[in-house]
Write a protein that holds these residues in place. Sequence first.
Motif, short mmCIF file in Angstrom:
data_model
loop_
_atom_site.label_atom_id
_atom_site.label_comp_id
_atom_site.label_asym_id
_atom_site.label_seq_id
_atom_site.Cartn_x
_atom_site.Cartn_y
_atom_site.Cartn_z
N GLN A 4 -44.66 12.28 -115.76
CA GLN A 4 -43.97 12.74 -114.55
C GLN A 4 -44.51 12.03 -113.31
N GLN A 5 -45.84 11.84 -113.30
CA GLN A 5 -46.43 11.18 -112.15
C GLN A 5 -45.97 9.73 -112.07
N ARG A 6 -45.88 9.07 -113.22
CA ARG A 6 -45.40 7.69 -113.20
C ARG A 6 -43.91 7.65 -112.85
N LEU A 7 -43.18 8.71 -113.23
CA LEU A 7 -41.77 8.78 -112.83
C LEU A 7 -41.67 8.86 -111.31
N CYS A 8 -42.55 9.65 -110.71
CA CYS A 8 -42.54 9.75 -109.25
C CYS A 8 -42.88 8.41 -108.61
N ILE A 9 -43.78 7.69 -109.24
CA ILE A 9 -44.11 6.35 -108.73
C ILE A 9 -42.88 5.44 -108.87
N ALA A 10 -42.23 5.53 -110.04
CA ALA A 10 -41.02 4.72 -110.26
C ALA A 10 -39.96 5.05 -109.21
N ARG A 11 -39.83 6.33 -108.91
CA ARG A 11 -38.86 6.77 -107.91
C ARG A 11 -39.19 6.17 -106.55
N ALA A 12 -40.49 6.15 -106.23
CA ALA A 12 -40.90 5.56 -104.95
C ALA A 12 -40.65 4.05 -104.95
N LEU A 13 -40.85 3.42 -106.10
CA LEU A 13 -40.70 1.96 -106.17
C LEU A 13 -39.24 1.52 -106.09
N ALA A 14 -38.34 2.40 -106.57
CA ALA A 14 -36.93 2.02 -106.69
C ALA A 14 -36.33 1.60 -105.35
N ILE A 15 -36.78 2.25 -104.29
CA ILE A 15 -36.19 1.90 -103.00
C ILE A 15 -36.92 0.75 -102.32
N GLU A 16 -37.75 0.07 -103.10
CA GLU A 16 -38.42 -1.16 -102.67
C GLU A 16 -39.22 -1.02 -101.38
N PRO A 17 -40.22 -0.16 -101.41
CA PRO A 17 -41.08 -0.05 -100.24
C PRO A 17 -42.05 -1.23 -100.21
N GLU A 18 -42.74 -1.39 -99.10
CA GLU A 18 -43.77 -2.42 -99.04
C GLU A 18 -45.16 -1.80 -99.06
N VAL A 19 -45.19 -0.56 -98.56
CA VAL A 19 -46.46 0.16 -98.54
C VAL A 19 -46.31 1.40 -99.41
N LEU A 20 -47.35 1.67 -100.19
CA LEU A 20 -47.29 2.81 -101.09
C LEU A 20 -48.46 3.75 -100.77
N LEU A 21 -48.13 5.02 -100.55
CA LEU A 21 -49.16 6.01 -100.25
C LEU A 21 -49.34 6.91 -101.46
N LEU A 22 -50.55 7.02 -101.94
CA LEU A 22 -50.79 7.86 -103.11
C LEU A 22 -51.84 8.91 -102.74
N ASP A 23 -51.45 10.17 -102.78
CA ASP A 23 -52.39 11.23 -102.42
C ASP A 23 -52.91 11.90 -103.69
N GLU A 24 -54.09 11.54 -104.09
CA GLU A 24 -54.71 12.05 -105.32
C GLU A 24 -53.72 12.03 -106.49
N PRO A 25 -53.18 10.88 -106.81
CA PRO A 25 -52.09 10.82 -107.79
C PRO A 25 -52.54 11.16 -109.20
N ALA A 26 -53.84 11.12 -109.47
CA ALA A 26 -54.27 11.35 -110.84
C ALA A 26 -55.13 12.59 -110.98
N SER A 27 -55.25 13.38 -109.90
CA SER A 27 -56.23 14.45 -109.97
C SER A 27 -55.82 15.57 -110.93
N ALA A 28 -54.54 15.64 -111.27
CA ALA A 28 -54.14 16.68 -112.21
C ALA A 28 -53.94 16.13 -113.61
N LEU A 29 -54.38 14.89 -113.83
CA LEU A 29 -54.07 14.26 -115.11
C LEU A 29 -55.30 14.13 -116.01
N ASP A 30 -55.04 14.03 -117.32
CA ASP A 30 -56.15 13.83 -118.26
C ASP A 30 -56.61 12.37 -118.18
N PRO A 31 -57.75 12.07 -118.81
CA PRO A 31 -58.32 10.71 -118.65
C PRO A 31 -57.39 9.58 -119.10
N ILE A 32 -56.63 9.80 -120.13
CA ILE A 32 -55.76 8.71 -120.61
C ILE A 32 -54.63 8.46 -119.62
#
Lengths: 221, 277
Positions: free
Chosen positions: B179-207
């Motif tokens: 889901q988190q990578r889907l959100c990143i994909a969603r952000a990428l789709a509109i072709e931004p130049e700057v990407l802001l990530l606020d603790e994008p992995a803090s709820a995720l397991d190590p893998i």
Amino acid sequence: MERHLDEELSKLNTNLLKMAALVEEAIHRSIEALKKRDKDLAQKIIDDDQEIDEMEIQIEEEIIDLLALFQPMAGDLRLITTGMHINAELERIADLTVNIAQRVLEVADQPLVMPLVEIPRLANQAKLMVRRAIDAFVNQKEDIAKNVILSDKDSNKLRTVIMKELINDCMVKDGTTAPRAVPLLLVARDLERICDHASSIAEDVIYMIKAKVVKHHRERL
Amino acid sequence: MNTMIKEKKSNQKNVEQEVISAELEENNMKVRVENFNFYYDTTQALKDINLEIKANSVVGIIGPSGCGKSTFLRCFNRMNDTISSIRYEGKIRIDEKNIFDDNLDVVDLRRNVGMVFQKSNPFPKSIFENIAYGLKINGIKDKNFIAQKVEESLKNAALWDEIKDRLHKSAFALSGGQQQRLCIARALAIEPEVLLLDEPASALDPIATAKIEELIHELKKKYTILIVTHNMQQAARVSDYTAFFMLGELIECDETNKIFTNPSKKITEDYVTGRFG
Ligand SMILES: Nc1ncnc2c1ncn2[C@@H]1O[C@H](COP(=O)(O)OP(=O)(O)O)[C@@H](O)[C@H]1O
Ligand SMILES: [Mg+2]
């Protein structure tokens, strides 16, 4: 705030101190063995080296655990990597004392080729440099580390004096002295190497304290 | 100027726009924060921040909870604007433009500055629609183009291979990391130049975390990335530069290896070695 890591670091310090004490003792005994041409003592140095080898492995494992479990940063990281280096250097110094002990076994049954004056001085210098380098580490003293590094050139000079004496006064004059002179040449070389290792420890201590690399850059001292 | 991000002296005089543009171009600076202050009502959350960010670099933002990391990040796409009674002073320039200029279009800004949050927030729609949606509201109608863009974004977010056979299933059926990578994909789709990530992995397991980190490493080839993270090791692994915040102040920003082996400020050392208590 006292951290769990601080406890582990003080354990590491204690273990390195123990190892350094054993190594210093080995330097001391190797020269005693040479002076007295004591084969039993020389053999004991060779046998006891195993204890130092095992200690090296144990300390290295502890350090790897610290890196994996605590993922240390900044000053902690520099301290731990310096400890790792010191551990390896101490073990190599101990190996050099084993070399010296083996030379003792070679010359013990023959008369000395010349009176031992400069070699024990170099041995004392080596012992002192190791002790001070460890002292600089434990007490985080940059000036002591600096002095160790600067005193290394005295040990080089002393070794050159010894070598010239053995070559010019013994081997050149009388080729048959070679079997007794060459082992002493090797002893002088090994002692000088011990000084180099002490100096290398001191360089790492400066890195630990100041995050400044002086290895191969004496001008930064 | 050697260091690519430099804390500037706050008393540095403002120079003319052209000079700035020339310098930005010369140094490849993507972002420049100048004497920036931010207030929630009467509480000041950010204090005189000065920071420059090089294009295609990753800046890790670290610091104790409540030090203003999220607030800072939300300034870059003016997400804070939705909160009433906020106030700011100073400038944030992306390329040469101050994002607070009156004539700046906030919709354009948000297209250019994508954001991903700590908690993944997919829309209650299919995987495909999650990405297509952003394109559609941006006025894109060409179905082939949309399908192509969805695939490309999912590939860029390193998700395509895992979900290409179930594009029309609900996004909620994905794992947290997906889901988190889907959100990143969603952000990428509109072709931004700057990407802001606020603790994008803090709820995720190590893998899943490792996958996000790998992804960030890939993404910096195309984007300039600001990432807030609670995890110091993560900042050390993914970011080129690390900025340490404390009580709303930028204490120190430097190359990441410098911050984690030999920070300049004692307080940074205390923070990265866990001496705060
Ligand atoms: N919407 C808000 N209204 C008022 N104060 C806020 C708001 N959001 C955050 N703050 C305050 O601003 C400070 C910085 O918060 P935040 O940026 O979330 O910190 P961080 O992300 O570093 O944990 C905190 O003191 C917090 O309480
Ligand atoms: Mg936050």
